[in-house]
Design an enzyme around this catalytic site. Sequence first.
Site, PDB file in Angstrom:
ATOM      1  N   THR A  14       0.845  -1.197   0.000  1.00 47.18           N
ATOM      2  CA  THR A  14       0.000   0.000   0.000  1.00 47.18           C
ATOM      3  C   THR A  14       0.874   1.238   0.000  1.00 47.18           C
ATOM      4  OG1 THR A  14      -1.596  -1.307   1.252  1.00 47.18           O
ATOM      5  CG2 THR A  14      -1.973   1.064   1.203  1.00 47.18           C
ATOM      6  N   GLY A  15       1.457   1.534  -1.173  1.00 44.76           N
ATOM      7  CA  GLY A  15       2.217   2.771  -1.325  1.00 44.76           C
ATOM      8  C   GLY A  15       1.383   3.752  -2.125  1.00 44.76           C
ATOM      9  N   GLY A  18      -0.846   1.402  -4.745  1.00 45.56           N
ATOM     10  CA  GLY A  18      -1.758   0.552  -3.964  1.00 45.56           C
ATOM     11  C   GLY A  18      -2.700   1.387  -3.121  1.00 45.56           C
ATOM     12  N   ASN A 109       5.245  -1.228 -13.490  1.00 45.95           N
ATOM     13  CA  ASN A 109       5.808  -0.886 -14.800  1.00 45.95           C
ATOM     14  C   ASN A 109       6.809  -1.943 -15.237  1.00 45.95           C
ATOM     15  OD1 ASN A 109       4.574   1.606 -15.542  1.00 45.95           O
ATOM     16  ND2 ASN A 109       5.794   2.665 -13.986  1.00 45.95           N
ATOM     17  N   LYS A 198       3.540   1.164 -22.774  1.00 41.11           N
ATOM     18  CA  LYS A 198       3.748   1.992 -21.568  1.00 41.11           C
ATOM     19  C   LYS A 198       5.227   2.335 -21.396  1.00 41.11           C
ATOM     20  CE  LYS A 198       2.414   3.844 -17.652  1.00 41.11           C
ATOM     21  NZ  LYS A 198       3.067   3.601 -16.388  1.00 41.11           N
ATOM     22  N   ASN A 206      11.810   7.819 -16.614  1.00 40.90           N
ATOM     23  CA  ASN A 206      12.204   7.288 -15.304  1.00 40.90           C
ATOM     24  C   ASN A 206      13.722   7.387 -15.139  1.00 40.90           C
ATOM     25  OD1 ASN A 206       9.461   6.475 -15.460  1.00 40.90           O
ATOM     26  ND2 ASN A 206       9.853   4.759 -14.082  1.00 40.90           N
ATOM     27  N   SER A 268       8.340   7.515 -10.408  1.00 38.20           N
ATOM     28  CA  SER A 268       8.526   6.739  -9.173  1.00 38.20           C
ATOM     29  C   SER A 268       9.987   6.302  -9.005  1.00 38.20           C
ATOM     30  CB  SER A 268       7.589   5.538  -9.147  1.00 38.20           C
ATOM     31  OG  SER A 268       7.860   4.687 -10.220  1.00 38.20           O
TER      32      SER A 268
HETATM   33  N1  LIG Z   1       3.809   6.226  -8.679  1.00 40.30           N
HETATM   34  C1  LIG Z   1       3.315   6.290  -9.886  1.00 40.30           C
HETATM   35  O1  LIG Z   1       2.799   7.366 -10.315  1.00 40.30           O
HETATM   36  C2  LIG Z   1       3.335   5.114 -10.802  1.00 40.30           C
HETATM   37  C3  LIG Z   1       3.939   3.915 -10.421  1.00 40.30           C
HETATM   38  N2  LIG Z   1       3.866   2.831 -11.260  1.00 40.30           N
HETATM   39  C4  LIG Z   1       4.445   1.550 -10.852  1.00 40.30           C
HETATM   40  O2  LIG Z   1       3.693   1.075  -9.745  1.00 40.30           O
HETATM   41  C5  LIG Z   1       4.512   0.266  -8.886  1.00 40.30           C
HETATM   42  C6  LIG Z   1       4.400   0.796  -7.456  1.00 40.30           C
HETATM   43  O3  LIG Z   1       4.963   2.107  -7.434  1.00 40.30           O
HETATM   44  P1  LIG Z   1       4.665   3.155  -6.265  1.00 40.30           P
HETATM   45  O4  LIG Z   1       3.290   2.985  -5.766  1.00 40.30           O
HETATM   46  O5  LIG Z   1       5.106   4.468  -6.770  1.00 40.30           O
HETATM   47  O6  LIG Z   1       5.683   2.641  -5.139  1.00 40.30           O
HETATM   48  P2  LIG Z   1       5.723   2.988  -3.563  1.00 40.30           P
HETATM   49  O7  LIG Z   1       7.142   2.885  -3.167  1.00 40.30           O
HETATM   50  O8  LIG Z   1       4.996   4.248  -3.285  1.00 40.30           O
HETATM   51  O9  LIG Z   1       4.884   1.810  -2.921  1.00 40.30           O
HETATM   52  C7  LIG Z   1       5.345   0.492  -2.768  1.00 40.30           C
HETATM   53  C8  LIG Z   1       4.706  -0.041  -1.515  1.00 40.30           C
HETATM   54  O10 LIG Z   1       4.916  -1.446  -1.415  1.00 40.30           O
HETATM   55  C9  LIG Z   1       5.190  -1.725  -0.043  1.00 40.30           C
HETATM   56  N3  LIG Z   1       5.874  -3.016   0.104  1.00 40.30           N
HETATM   57  C10 LIG Z   1       7.017  -3.419  -0.489  1.00 40.30           C
HETATM   58  N4  LIG Z   1       7.331  -4.649  -0.061  1.00 40.30           N
HETATM   59  C11 LIG Z   1       6.376  -5.014   0.830  1.00 40.30           C
HETATM   60  C12 LIG Z   1       6.159  -6.154   1.641  1.00 40.30           C
HETATM   61  N5  LIG Z   1       7.010  -7.190   1.610  1.00 40.30           N
HETATM   62  N6  LIG Z   1       5.075  -6.200   2.435  1.00 40.30           N
HETATM   63  C13 LIG Z   1       4.213  -5.151   2.461  1.00 40.30           C
HETATM   64  N7  LIG Z   1       4.364  -4.030   1.730  1.00 40.30           N
HETATM   65  C14 LIG Z   1       5.438  -3.969   0.923  1.00 40.30           C
HETATM   66  C15 LIG Z   1       6.051  -0.567   0.397  1.00 40.30           C
HETATM   67  O11 LIG Z   1       6.146  -0.511   1.789  1.00 40.30           O
HETATM   68  P3  LIG Z   1       7.410   0.158   2.551  1.00 40.30           P
HETATM   69  O12 LIG Z   1       7.002   1.569   2.816  1.00 40.30           O
HETATM   70  O13 LIG Z   1       7.593  -0.623   3.793  1.00 40.30           O
HETATM   71  O14 LIG Z   1       8.591   0.062   1.618  1.00 40.30           O
HETATM   72  C16 LIG Z   1       5.251   0.569  -0.217  1.00 40.30           C
HETATM   73  O15 LIG Z   1       4.187   0.955   0.615  1.00 40.30           O
HETATM   74  C17 LIG Z   1       5.916   0.333  -9.491  1.00 40.30           C
HETATM   75  O16 LIG Z   1       6.135  -0.800 -10.305  1.00 40.30           O
HETATM   76  C18 LIG Z   1       5.883   1.606 -10.366  1.00 40.30           C
HETATM   77  O17 LIG Z   1       6.787   1.557 -11.447  1.00 40.30           O
HETATM   78  C19 LIG Z   1       3.181   2.872 -12.441  1.00 40.30           C
HETATM   79  C20 LIG Z   1       2.600   4.035 -12.863  1.00 40.30           C
HETATM   80  C21 LIG Z   1       2.675   5.251 -12.120  1.00 40.30           C
HETATM   81  C1  LIG Z   2       3.703   9.429 -15.986  1.00 38.23           C
HETATM   82  C2  LIG Z   2       2.883   8.301 -16.466  1.00 38.23           C
HETATM   83  C3  LIG Z   2       1.496   8.801 -16.470  1.00 38.23           C
HETATM   84  C4  LIG Z   2       3.232   7.957 -17.890  1.00 38.23           C
HETATM   85  O1  LIG Z   2       2.273   7.226 -18.498  1.00 38.23           O
HETATM   86  C5  LIG Z   2       3.016   7.053 -15.635  1.00 38.23           C
HETATM   87  O2  LIG Z   2       2.082   6.304 -15.623  1.00 38.23           O
HETATM   88  C6  LIG Z   2       4.224   6.606 -14.897  1.00 38.23           C
HETATM   89  O3  LIG Z   2       4.904   7.384 -14.231  1.00 38.23           O
HETATM   90  O4  LIG Z   2       4.526   5.403 -14.956  1.00 38.23           O
END
Ligand SMILES: NC(=O)C1=CN([C@@H]2O[C@H](COP(=O)(O)OP(=O)(O)OC[C@H]3O[C@@H](n4cnc5c(N)ncnc54)[C@H](OP(=O)(O)O)[C@@H]3O)[C@@H](O)[C@H]2O)C=CC1
Ligand SMILES: CC(C)(CO)C(=O)C(=O)O
Length: 318
Positions: A14-15, A18, A109, A198, A206, A268
């Site tokens: 849940t980052g 999530g 991603n 994507k 990135n 990210s």
């Molecule tokens: N952010 C964005 O705008 C975008 C992100 N993405 C993709 O989405 C994915 C997630 O990115 P993002 O949300 O930014 O990442 P974050 O770092 O914000 O979130 C990841 C989360 O996963 C948790 N986590 C990791 N390992 C565990 C575990 N073993 N048990 C429980 N929780 C765990 C982390 O907790 P902890 O705090 O403890 O590390 C954290 O809360 C990536 O692949 C990214 O490339 C795709 C499009 C856009």
């Molecule tokens: C910025 C954007 C919207 C590009 O599609 C994205 O989804 C990412 O950061 O992975």
Amino acid sequence: MSATPSPRIGIIGTGAIGGFYGLMLARAGFDVHFLLRSEYVAVAERGLRLNSAVHGALTLANVQAYCNAADMPPCDWLLVGAKSTSNAELAPLIAQAAAPDAKVVLLQNGLAVEEGLRPLLPDSLHLLGGLCYICVHRAGPGIIEHQSLGSVNLAYHSGPASDAEAQLAIAEAGAALFKEAGLDSTAMPNLAQARWQKLVWNVPYNGLSVVLNAGTTALMGHGETRALILAIMKEVIQGAVACGHAIPEVFADKLLANTDRMPDYLPSMYHDFVEKRPLELRYIYAEPLAAAERAGIELPRIRALAQQLAFIDTHNLG
Ligand SMILES: NC(=O)C1=CN([C@@H]2O[C@H](COP(=O)(O)OP(=O)(O)OC[C@H]3O[C@@H](n4cnc5c(N)ncnc54)[C@H](OP(=O)(O)O)[C@@H]3O)[C@@H](O)[C@H]2O)C=CC1
Ligand SMILES: CC(C)(CO)C(=O)C(=O)O
């Protein structure tokens, strides 16, 4: 006639991603259960908060939060929002939280993330990819900043659904959940095609945000860097085409124009660099380069970017 029961949804990690999608689904009335790690206590006590430029300020007060996957009830849909760097350690947690025929969606991603996880999951689980087009990041424990966009496209990878029609129906059922939460979502017939598409955005931005220590506005405002971004995008398209996934060259120009319209954005991977977390290099760089190589082409600009990122990643981790 009894109504179809609402599916139970589990969020694995849940980052930013999530937390955003889980909160939106929970507010739409779904039964959502959140697995957390470092932010568990904060979220269990204070809930999740979303500061969204699109949806306004939203709070989910009573979060069904867990720090142990074994305590979660069996979930019909599991949305994986952790970084792809931790997929091997997540596999047993996913299996623990899954209902017998659960659908697991990797909201990550990169290319071939599902191929990496599949052998570690029980055969009974359906595995899908989810491509999130969104700008979100964590601003503090349980606090998510949402700058723009929000759609998610789903495609089936593997599992008990063997024919294309059944696979598309499952992707459509997943897309329907997001639509009920007010988000754009489309079921795609071809996951590899969707993942390459994507990557046309993620491969240049990135990596360059980390190497050049800059957000999208600065990157786009510098003529030579803008030209480099376009050249890298075209290499991703060449890789996709070599692997059999047609993406027209004008797609790169369209993405540049879309990025010009976005607010200044730090991808990210930039946040991972700043927080000294491992960078998602395997699935965003190494796997596309390897796939292109197998198809007989070399992508020199992407290779050079990946080499620089590998150096930074090695020295960035404590
Ligand atoms: N952010 C964005 O705008 C975008 C992100 N993405 C993709 O989405 C994915 C997630 O990115 P993002 O949300 O930014 O990442 P974050 O770092 O914000 O979130 C990841 C989360 O996963 C948790 N986590 C990791 N390992 C565990 C575990 N073993 N048990 C429980 N929780 C765990 C982390 O907790 P902890 O705090 O403890 O590390 C954290 O809360 C990536 O692949 C990214 O490339 C795709 C499009 C856009
Ligand atoms: C910025 C954007 C919207 C590009 O599609 C994205 O989804 C990412 O950061 O992975």
